[in-house]
Design a protein around this motif. Structure first.
Motif, PDB file in Angstrom:
ATOM      1  N   GLU A   1      75.312  49.390  57.571  1.00  0.00           N
ATOM      2  CA  GLU A   1      76.140  49.524  58.769  1.00  0.00           C
ATOM      3  C   GLU A   1      77.267  50.534  58.580  1.00  0.00           C
ATOM      4  O   GLU A   1      77.471  51.408  59.423  1.00  0.00           O
ATOM      5  CB  GLU A   1      76.724  48.169  59.170  1.00  0.00           C
ATOM      6  N   GLY A   2      77.982  50.442  57.492  1.00  0.00           N
ATOM      7  CA  GLY A   2      79.107  51.350  57.255  1.00  0.00           C
ATOM      8  C   GLY A   2      78.658  52.795  57.143  1.00  0.00           C
ATOM      9  O   GLY A   2      79.302  53.697  57.696  1.00  0.00           O
TER      10      GLY A   2
ATOM     11  N   ARG B   1      77.672  54.019  60.581  1.00  0.00           N
ATOM     12  CA  ARG B   1      78.873  54.210  61.394  1.00  0.00           C
ATOM     13  C   ARG B   1      79.538  55.528  61.012  1.00  0.00           C
ATOM     14  O   ARG B   1      80.002  56.275  61.875  1.00  0.00           O
ATOM     15  CB  ARG B   1      79.842  53.040  61.195  1.00  0.00           C
ATOM     16  N   ASP B   2      79.561  55.841  59.707  1.00  0.00           N
ATOM     17  CA  ASP B   2      80.159  57.094  59.245  1.00  0.00           C
ATOM     18  C   ASP B   2      79.319  58.306  59.641  1.00  0.00           C
ATOM     19  O   ASP B   2      79.825  59.424  59.706  1.00  0.00           O
ATOM     20  CB  ASP B   2      80.331  57.075  57.721  1.00  0.00           C
TER      21      ASP B   2
END
Length: 171
Positions: A67-68, A71-72
């Motif tokens: 997810e991170g 998102r980035d």
């Protein structure tokens, strides 16, 4: 059981006193065993709960691990879309090229921020730990065992190779 008087206690043989002491000791030990078994059962239940909880957390972590990173990556996708839209509107190839270079540089920075680095290949010794030889090329004695060309970049995540560099090796 009838309570013994002092006179009767004096007449009791030492073996009877020893038996009474042993009975008391056995009762005390049985109580201790019961207490320890209770503690053991509680600890086993606690460990089982811990195991289930950590297994659940591990599954959640695996489900949400990317997810991170994704998102980035979204700003990179936004930049790419803007660049693609600009290609249709402008004929200035130089500024489009510059925009594409900016998006590429931003992507390389994103990779570096997430500890993904390219494997160096230019004039390096061939290493099976980082390179995959797709062919060999007669390049002379000074280039023997060296990487002559890289057909596909390789990458590392930290110290772990996540994609081997595909290279041509001199022989």
């Amino acid at each position: 059981m009838k309570k013994k008087t002092k006179i009767e206690e004096k007449n009791v043989s030492p073996e009877v006193n020893e038996v009474e002491e042993l009975k008391t000791k056995v009762e005390s030990l049985e109580a201790k065993v019961a207490e320890l078994e209770d503690i053991k059962l509680r600890q086993m239940a606690e460990f089982d709960n811990y195991r289930r909880r950590t297994q659940k957390e591990k599954l959640e972590l695996m489900d949400n691990a990317g997810e991170g990173i994704f998102r980035d990556m979204l700003p990179l996708a936004d930049d790419w879309e803007r660049m693609m839209g600009a290609m249709d509107k402008y004929d200035d190839v130089a500024s489009l090229k510059e925009g594409a270079q900016l998006v590429y540089d931003k992507f390389v920075k994103f990779l570096n921020d997430h500890k993904v680095t390219a494997i160096e290949t230019e004039n390096k010794d061939f290493s099976t730990d980082e390179h995959e030889a797709i062919t060999t090329f007669a390049a002379g004695e000074d280039k023997k065992g060296k990487v002559i060309d890289c057909t596909q970049k390789g990458y590392k995540l930290g110290e772990k190779v996540i994609r081997f560099a595909k290279v041509v090796v001199g022989e």
